[in-house]
Design a protein around this motif. Structure first.
Motif, PDB file in Angstrom:
ATOM      1  N   CYS A 197      63.906  48.435  27.448  1.00  0.00           N
ATOM      2  CA  CYS A 197      62.798  48.127  26.558  1.00  0.00           C
ATOM      3  C   CYS A 197      63.301  47.354  25.351  1.00  0.00           C
ATOM      4  O   CYS A 197      64.448  47.540  24.918  1.00  0.00           O
ATOM      5  CB  CYS A 197      62.152  49.437  26.094  1.00  0.00           C
ATOM      6  SG  CYS A 197      60.695  49.241  25.030  1.00  0.00           S
ATOM      7  N   TRP A 198      62.437  46.505  24.805  1.00  0.00           N
ATOM      8  CA  TRP A 198      62.769  45.774  23.589  1.00  0.00           C
ATOM      9  C   TRP A 198      63.166  46.770  22.487  1.00  0.00           C
ATOM     10  O   TRP A 198      64.104  46.546  21.731  1.00  0.00           O
ATOM     11  CB  TRP A 198      61.563  44.929  23.153  1.00  0.00           C
ATOM     12  CG  TRP A 198      61.885  44.007  22.026  1.00  0.00           C
ATOM     13  CD1 TRP A 198      62.058  44.348  20.705  1.00  0.00           C
ATOM     14  CD2 TRP A 198      62.111  42.604  22.097  1.00  0.00           C
ATOM     15  NE1 TRP A 198      62.362  43.238  19.953  1.00  0.00           N
ATOM     16  CE2 TRP A 198      62.401  42.149  20.790  1.00  0.00           C
ATOM     17  CE3 TRP A 198      62.068  41.679  23.143  1.00  0.00           C
ATOM     18  CZ2 TRP A 198      62.658  40.824  20.497  1.00  0.00           C
ATOM     19  CZ3 TRP A 198      62.326  40.354  22.837  1.00  0.00           C
ATOM     20  CH2 TRP A 198      62.622  39.940  21.543  1.00  0.00           C
ATOM     21  N   ALA A 199      62.463  47.880  22.401  1.00  0.00           N
ATOM     22  CA  ALA A 199      62.743  48.894  21.381  1.00  0.00           C
ATOM     23  C   ALA A 199      64.098  49.555  21.587  1.00  0.00           C
ATOM     24  O   ALA A 199      64.605  50.237  20.700  1.00  0.00           O
ATOM     25  CB  ALA A 199      61.641  49.950  21.367  1.00  0.00           C
ATOM     26  N   VAL A 212      59.260  52.593  24.825  1.00  0.00           N
ATOM     27  CA  VAL A 212      57.968  52.854  24.189  1.00  0.00           C
ATOM     28  C   VAL A 212      56.765  52.410  25.013  1.00  0.00           C
ATOM     29  O   VAL A 212      55.628  52.635  24.601  1.00  0.00           O
ATOM     30  CB  VAL A 212      57.892  52.187  22.793  1.00  0.00           C
ATOM     31  CG1 VAL A 212      58.983  52.726  21.882  1.00  0.00           C
ATOM     32  CG2 VAL A 212      57.960  50.673  22.889  1.00  0.00           C
ATOM     33  N   CYS A 213      56.971  51.823  26.167  1.00  0.00           N
ATOM     34  CA  CYS A 213      55.868  51.192  26.904  1.00  0.00           C
ATOM     35  C   CYS A 213      55.209  52.145  27.905  1.00  0.00           C
ATOM     36  O   CYS A 213      55.129  51.865  29.111  1.00  0.00           O
ATOM     37  CB  CYS A 213      56.361  49.920  27.582  1.00  0.00           C
ATOM     38  SG  CYS A 213      56.934  48.680  26.409  1.00  0.00           S
ATOM     39  N   ARG A 221      48.235  45.140  18.484  1.00  0.00           N
ATOM     40  CA  ARG A 221      49.258  46.139  18.147  1.00  0.00           C
ATOM     41  C   ARG A 221      48.826  47.034  16.987  1.00  0.00           C
ATOM     42  O   ARG A 221      49.191  48.203  16.946  1.00  0.00           O
ATOM     43  CB  ARG A 221      50.580  45.448  17.817  1.00  0.00           C
ATOM     44  CG  ARG A 221      51.254  44.910  19.057  1.00  0.00           C
ATOM     45  CD  ARG A 221      52.627  44.406  18.753  1.00  0.00           C
ATOM     46  NE  ARG A 221      53.226  43.812  19.941  1.00  0.00           N
ATOM     47  CZ  ARG A 221      54.380  43.188  19.931  1.00  0.00           C
ATOM     48  NH1 ARG A 221      55.074  43.080  18.804  1.00  0.00           N
ATOM     49  NH2 ARG A 221      54.846  42.668  21.046  1.00  0.00           N
ATOM     50  N   ASP A 279      52.973  44.639  24.350  1.00  0.00           N
ATOM     51  CA  ASP A 279      53.109  45.887  23.596  1.00  0.00           C
ATOM     52  C   ASP A 279      54.317  45.946  22.667  1.00  0.00           C
ATOM     53  O   ASP A 279      54.244  46.612  21.638  1.00  0.00           O
ATOM     54  CB  ASP A 279      53.190  47.083  24.551  1.00  0.00           C
ATOM     55  CG  ASP A 279      51.873  47.361  25.240  1.00  0.00           C
ATOM     56  OD1 ASP A 279      50.843  46.867  24.768  1.00  0.00           O
ATOM     57  OD2 ASP A 279      51.889  48.081  26.257  1.00  0.00           O
ATOM     58  N   CYS A 280      55.437  45.291  23.030  1.00  0.00           N
ATOM     59  CA  CYS A 280      56.622  45.599  22.218  1.00  0.00           C
ATOM     60  C   CYS A 280      57.559  44.446  21.919  1.00  0.00           C
ATOM     61  O   CYS A 280      58.466  44.636  21.113  1.00  0.00           O
ATOM     62  CB  CYS A 280      57.400  46.741  22.864  1.00  0.00           C
ATOM     63  SG  CYS A 280      58.311  46.240  24.333  1.00  0.00           S
ATOM     64  N   SER A 281      57.417  43.297  22.507  1.00  0.00           N
ATOM     65  CA  SER A 281      58.360  42.214  22.228  1.00  0.00           C
ATOM     66  C   SER A 281      58.355  41.894  20.747  1.00  0.00           C
ATOM     67  O   SER A 281      57.319  41.615  20.159  1.00  0.00           O
ATOM     68  CB  SER A 281      57.994  40.964  23.031  1.00  0.00           C
ATOM     69  OG  SER A 281      58.180  41.200  24.404  1.00  0.00           O
ATOM     70  N   CYS A 312      61.274  44.142  29.086  1.00  0.00           N
ATOM     71  CA  CYS A 312      60.996  45.510  29.509  1.00  0.00           C
ATOM     72  C   CYS A 312      61.178  45.543  31.016  1.00  0.00           C
ATOM     73  O   CYS A 312      60.646  44.698  31.732  1.00  0.00           O
ATOM     74  CB  CYS A 312      59.577  45.912  29.116  1.00  0.00           C
ATOM     75  SG  CYS A 312      59.381  46.007  27.326  1.00  0.00           S
ATOM     76  N   TYR A 333      49.289  50.875  17.744  1.00  0.00           N
ATOM     77  CA  TYR A 333      50.252  51.685  17.012  1.00  0.00           C
ATOM     78  C   TYR A 333      49.600  52.653  16.025  1.00  0.00           C
ATOM     79  O   TYR A 333      50.142  53.731  15.762  1.00  0.00           O
ATOM     80  CB  TYR A 333      51.315  50.803  16.348  1.00  0.00           C
ATOM     81  CG  TYR A 333      52.306  50.289  17.381  1.00  0.00           C
ATOM     82  CD1 TYR A 333      53.280  51.132  17.905  1.00  0.00           C
ATOM     83  CD2 TYR A 333      52.243  48.987  17.848  1.00  0.00           C
ATOM     84  CE1 TYR A 333      54.169  50.684  18.864  1.00  0.00           C
ATOM     85  CE2 TYR A 333      53.129  48.522  18.805  1.00  0.00           C
ATOM     86  CZ  TYR A 333      54.096  49.375  19.313  1.00  0.00           C
ATOM     87  OH  TYR A 333      54.974  48.936  20.266  1.00  0.00           O
ATOM     88  N   ILE A 344      59.379  44.095  18.338  1.00  0.00           N
ATOM     89  CA  ILE A 344      59.338  45.266  17.447  1.00  0.00           C
ATOM     90  C   ILE A 344      60.765  45.677  17.074  1.00  0.00           C
ATOM     91  O   ILE A 344      61.726  45.295  17.741  1.00  0.00           O
ATOM     92  CB  ILE A 344      58.563  46.463  18.071  1.00  0.00           C
ATOM     93  CG1 ILE A 344      59.285  47.043  19.286  1.00  0.00           C
ATOM     94  CG2 ILE A 344      57.134  46.070  18.414  1.00  0.00           C
ATOM     95  CD1 ILE A 344      58.695  48.347  19.782  1.00  0.00           C
TER      96      ILE A 344
END
Length: 176
Positions: A161-163, A134-135, A38, A123-125, A169, A42, A127
């Motif tokens: 998405c997690w975000a 965001v994926c 990440r 990628d995002c879990s 996701c 990022y 965040i």
């Protein structure tokens, strides 16, 4: 005469350029912390977004994901099995590589539409919630995998998405 600069040889993706990770990392092995992955992802997003703008950068990440998905499918998956076997193989491979836990929610054989979720997404879990999806890399990755298997062009978009405050996701893929 073509005046457009060609990428350096090491900038052109070929599966072989991934190298012999096992042999090259005899002491450290094949795995690394998600944090390190990440950090690269990022910071790359930040630099490219400042240079190219957010939408363009997201498009680049989707394109890179697509290329990765095509190559991943060609080198890591059996593309000759029936659909349920393919999905089971994909689920197993993504879990073994610790990319995420894939679950197919629906597949419409007549239209080709597919909805799937990825839990514990690389990628995002975990965040922070920013109220956005965001994926983009994952969208392209799934597009590439689906096209490599079906031979049909897919468009994949993240719908949860997690975000965005979700705990998985969720992606919808459609033909065309």
């Amino acid at each position: 005469m073509n005046t457009e600069k060609q990428p350096l040889a090491h900038n052109r993706f070929r599966w072989e350029n991934l190298g012999d990770v096992k042999g090259g990392r005899g002491d450290l092995g094949m795995e690394m912390p998600v944090l390190v992955y990440r950090l690269m992802q990022y910071t790359m997003l930040d630099v490219l977004s400042r240079d190219c703008g957010g939408q363009r950068t997201n498009g680049y990440f989707r394109q890179a994901g697509y290329l990765a998905g095509m190559e991943f499918a060609r080198h890591m998956l059996d593309l000759k099995v029936e659909f349920s076997g393919f999905v089971a193989n994909l689920q197993r491979t993504l879990r073994e590589l610790k990319i995420g836990i894939l679950r197919m929610e629906s597949y419409a054989e007549d239209t080709g539409e597919i909805v799937l979720t990825v839990a514990e997404d690389l990628d995002c879990s975990g965040i922070p919630v920013t109220n956005e999806t965001v994926c983009y890399y994952d969208e392209g990755f799934i597009e590439g995998i689906l096209e490599a298997y079906t031979g049909e062009k897919y468009t994949v978009r993240e719908i949860d998405c997690w975000a965005n405050g979700d705990r998985v996701c969720r992606f919808r893929g459609t033909l065309g």
